[in-house]
Enzyme design. Structure first.
Site, PDB file in Angstrom:
ATOM      1  N   SER A 141       0.849  -1.196   0.000  1.00 20.01           N
ATOM      2  CA  SER A 141       0.000   0.000   0.000  1.00 20.01           C
ATOM      3  C   SER A 141       0.881   1.241   0.000  1.00 20.01           C
ATOM      4  CB  SER A 141      -0.872   0.027   1.260  1.00 20.01           C
ATOM      5  OG  SER A 141      -1.420   1.315   1.459  1.00 20.01           O
ATOM      6  N   TYR A 154      -1.330  -0.912  10.120  1.00 17.67           N
ATOM      7  CA  TYR A 154      -1.416  -1.185   8.676  1.00 17.67           C
ATOM      8  C   TYR A 154      -0.135  -0.736   7.953  1.00 17.67           C
ATOM      9  CZ  TYR A 154      -3.801  -1.216   4.061  1.00 17.67           C
ATOM     10  OH  TYR A 154      -4.187  -1.461   2.767  1.00 17.67           O
TER      11      TYR A 154
HETATM   12  N1  CAA Z   1      -2.373  13.720  10.984  1.00 21.23           N
HETATM   13  C1  CAA Z   1      -2.352  14.307  12.198  1.00 21.23           C
HETATM   14  N2  CAA Z   1      -3.451  14.579  12.912  1.00 21.23           N
HETATM   15  C2  CAA Z   1      -4.611  14.209  12.391  1.00 21.23           C
HETATM   16  C3  CAA Z   1      -4.700  13.574  11.130  1.00 21.23           C
HETATM   17  C4  CAA Z   1      -3.514  13.351  10.426  1.00 21.23           C
HETATM   18  N3  CAA Z   1      -3.515  12.785   9.204  1.00 21.23           N
HETATM   19  N4  CAA Z   1      -5.988  13.321  10.869  1.00 21.23           N
HETATM   20  C5  CAA Z   1      -6.691  13.802  11.908  1.00 21.23           C
HETATM   21  N5  CAA Z   1      -5.854  14.332  12.820  1.00 21.23           N
HETATM   22  C6  CAA Z   1      -6.233  14.959  14.073  1.00 21.23           C
HETATM   23  C7  CAA Z   1      -7.538  15.728  13.857  1.00 21.23           C
HETATM   24  O1  CAA Z   1      -7.267  17.048  13.352  1.00 21.23           O
HETATM   25  C8  CAA Z   1      -8.130  15.760  15.240  1.00 21.23           C
HETATM   26  O2  CAA Z   1      -7.510  16.749  16.006  1.00 21.23           O
HETATM   27  P1  CAA Z   1      -8.386  17.629  17.051  1.00 21.23           P
HETATM   28  O3  CAA Z   1      -8.957  16.613  18.006  1.00 21.23           O
HETATM   29  O4  CAA Z   1      -7.378  18.532  17.634  1.00 21.23           O
HETATM   30  O5  CAA Z   1      -9.429  18.278  16.199  1.00 21.23           O
HETATM   31  C9  CAA Z   1      -7.709  14.426  15.846  1.00 21.23           C
HETATM   32  O6  CAA Z   1      -6.557  13.992  15.066  1.00 21.23           O
HETATM   33  C10 CAA Z   1      -8.806  13.397  15.776  1.00 21.23           C
HETATM   34  O7  CAA Z   1      -9.144  13.186  14.398  1.00 21.23           O
HETATM   35  P2  CAA Z   1     -10.412  12.314  13.963  1.00 21.23           P
HETATM   36  O8  CAA Z   1     -11.676  13.082  14.268  1.00 21.23           O
HETATM   37  O9  CAA Z   1     -10.258  11.879  12.539  1.00 21.23           O
HETATM   38  O10 CAA Z   1     -10.305  11.053  14.961  1.00 21.23           O
HETATM   39  P3  CAA Z   1     -11.141   9.772  14.983  1.00 21.23           P
HETATM   40  O11 CAA Z   1     -10.708   9.047  16.222  1.00 21.23           O
HETATM   41  O12 CAA Z   1     -12.579  10.017  14.743  1.00 21.23           O
HETATM   42  O13 CAA Z   1     -10.648   8.947  13.684  1.00 21.23           O
HETATM   43  C11 CAA Z   1      -9.163   7.720  12.326  1.00 21.23           C
HETATM   44  C12 CAA Z   1      -9.329   8.501  13.610  1.00 21.23           C
HETATM   45  C13 CAA Z   1     -10.062   6.483  12.331  1.00 21.23           C
HETATM   46  C14 CAA Z   1      -7.698   7.277  12.213  1.00 21.23           C
HETATM   47  C15 CAA Z   1      -9.572   8.611  11.124  1.00 21.23           C
HETATM   48  O14 CAA Z   1      -8.848   9.821  11.163  1.00 21.23           O
HETATM   49  C16 CAA Z   1      -9.320   7.957   9.790  1.00 21.23           C
HETATM   50  O15 CAA Z   1     -10.078   7.120   9.332  1.00 21.23           O
HETATM   51  N6  CAA Z   1      -8.248   8.369   9.094  1.00 21.23           N
HETATM   52  C17 CAA Z   1      -7.916   7.840   7.772  1.00 21.23           C
HETATM   53  C18 CAA Z   1      -6.847   6.807   7.878  1.00 21.23           C
HETATM   54  C19 CAA Z   1      -6.615   6.250   6.507  1.00 21.23           C
HETATM   55  O16 CAA Z   1      -6.153   6.902   5.585  1.00 21.23           O
HETATM   56  N7  CAA Z   1      -6.925   4.957   6.302  1.00 21.23           N
HETATM   57  C20 CAA Z   1      -6.805   4.335   5.056  1.00 21.23           C
HETATM   58  C21 CAA Z   1      -7.808   3.231   4.961  1.00 21.23           C
HETATM   59  S1  CAA Z   1      -7.928   2.536   3.323  1.00 21.23           S
HETATM   60  C22 CAA Z   1      -6.505   1.695   3.165  1.00 21.23           C
HETATM   61  O17 CAA Z   1      -5.759   1.501   4.069  1.00 21.23           O
HETATM   62  C23 CAA Z   1      -6.221   1.145   1.806  1.00 21.23           C
HETATM   63  C24 CAA Z   1      -4.894   1.582   1.350  1.00 21.23           C
HETATM   64  O18 CAA Z   1      -4.004   0.722   1.255  1.00 21.23           O
HETATM   65  C25 CAA Z   1      -4.643   2.957   0.995  1.00 21.23           C
END
Ligand code: CAA
Length: 247
Positions: A141, A154
Site C-alpha cells: 500500500s 497497517y
Molecule cells: N495527521 C495528524 N493529525 C490528524 C490527522 C492526520 N492525518 N488526521 C486527523 N488528525 C487529528 C484531527 O485534526 C483531530 O484533532 P483535534 O482533536 O485537535 O481536532 C484528531 O486527530 C482526531 O481526528 P479524527 O476526528 O479523525 O479522529 P477519529 O478518532 O474520529 O478517527 C481515524 C481517527 C479512524 C484514524 C480517522 O482519522 C481515519 O479514518 N483516518 C484515515 C486513515 C486512513 O487513511 N486509512 C486508510 C484506509 S484505506 C486503506 O488503508 C487502503 C490503502 O491501502 C490505501
C-alpha cells in the site's frame, strides 16, 4: 504450454475480484481464496458468471492461520493443479490513532496483512522454484511506503510486505521465480469507502489526480507482473497511486 494456475487471496473483495478477472482474461485457471466467514460466495460466483467469468474455483480459509493456508493450497492444487502465480491480496484495516489502538487491533492487522505472506508463500515458493517458474505478487500500500496517521498497524504491516518481497526475491532469483510488491494508493473498494466521509474527502483532495484508483487499474498491473515479459522484474515495489506519493 499448459494453462497457468493463479491463486488469489481476498479474492472476493473489490481488488481481489478485479485481479481474478484480469487473470481469467489472460487465460489462467483462477482459484479464488476467501475467508470462510464471507457469506456471499454464491452471490459472488453468480455475479462473476453473469459477467462472463464462469470457471473460478474457490478455496476457503483464514490467511492468518497457517493450517488453513496449507489446506487452501492443497485444495487449490486438487482443483486446478500446481500454483504458478500467487497473489497475496487479503488484507484488513483497524484504523485508530496509536494512543487509542489496542493490542487486538495491532495483532489482527499484522497477522492478516503480513504473517499471511509467510503462511501462504511458504506453501508454494519451493515448488515454484523446483518447477523453475513462478510469480509471487504481494499487495502492499502507499501507506506502507509513506506511513499514514491512524494506521501504525497497517503501515507497519504493508512496509513489512515490501521488505518480505525484496528479501524473498533475492532468494529465488536464479529459480525463475519473481517476487514483487504493488503499492496501490486509495482504490474505490469497500475498504476505502468505509473511511469517514469528511476524512475521505480530504484524502481525495490530496491526490494529484483528484480521484480514487479503479480496481481494474491494479488488476492490469498484476496481469503484467504475472506475464512472461515481466520475467526480469523482481524485488520491485510498483507505486500506483495517482501521484499521491513518489518514493
Ligand atoms: N495527521 C495528524 N493529525 C490528524 C490527522 C492526520 N492525518 N488526521 C486527523 N488528525 C487529528 C484531527 O485534526 C483531530 O484533532 P483535534 O482533536 O485537535 O481536532 C484528531 O486527530 C482526531 O481526528 P479524527 O476526528 O479523525 O479522529 P477519529 O478518532 O474520529 O478517527 C481515524 C481517527 C479512524 C484514524 C480517522 O482519522 C481515519 O479514518 N483516518 C484515515 C486513515 C486512513 O487513511 N486509512 C486508510 C484506509 S484505506 C486503506 O488503508 C487502503 C490503502 O491501502 C490505501
Amino acid at each position: 504450454m499448459t494453462q497457468r494456475v493463479a491463486l488469489v487471496t481476498g479474492a472476493m473483495g473489490g481488488l481481489g475480484t478485479a485481479i481474478c478477472q484480469a487473470f481469467a482474461k489472460d487465460g489462467y485457471k483462477v482459484v479464488a481464496a476467501y475467508h470462510p466467514q464471507f457469506d456471499n460466495k454464491d452471490e459472488w460466483l453468480k455475479e462473476m458468471a453473469a459477467a462472463g467469468f464462469k470457471d473460478f474455483a474457490c478455496v476457503a480459509g483464514d490467511v492468518s492461520n497457517i493450517d488453513d493456508c496449507k489446506k487452501m493450497v492443497a485444495d487449490a492444487e486438487a482443483a486446478a493443479g500446481p500454483v504458478d502465480i500467487l497473489v497475496n491480496n487479503a488484507g484488513i484495516t483497524r484504523d485508530r490513532f496509536f494512543a487509542k489502538m489496542d493490542k487486538d487491533q495491532w495483532d489482527a492487522v499484522i497477522s492478516t496483512n503480513l504473517t499471511s505472506l509467510f503462511n501462504m508463500t511458504k506453501q508454494v515458493a519451493a515448488k515454484m522454484a523446483e518447477r523453475g517458474w513462478g510469480r509471487v505478487i504481494n499487495i502492499a500500500s502507499v501507506n506502507g511506503v509513506k506511513g499514514q496517521a491512524g494506521q501504525t498497524n497497517y503501515s507497519a504491516a504493508k512496509a513489512g510486505v515490501i521488505g518480505f518481497s525484496k528479501a524473498l526475491a533475492q532468494e529465488v532469483a536464479t529459480k525463475g521465480v519473481t517476487v514483487n510488491a504493488i503499492a496501490p494508493g486509495y482504490v474505490a473498494t469497500k475498504m476505502v469507502m468505509a473511511i469517514r466521509e469528511d476524512v475521505l474527502k480530504g484524502i481525495i483532495d490530496s491526490i494529484p489526480m483528484k480521484r480514487l484508483a479503479k480496481p481494474e487499474e491494479i488488476g492490469a498491473l498484476c496481469s503484467y507482473l504475472a506475464s512472461e515479459p515481466a520475467g526480469y522484474m523482481t524485488g520491485a515495489t510498483l507505486n500506483i497511486n495517482g501521484g499521491l506519493h513518489f518514493q
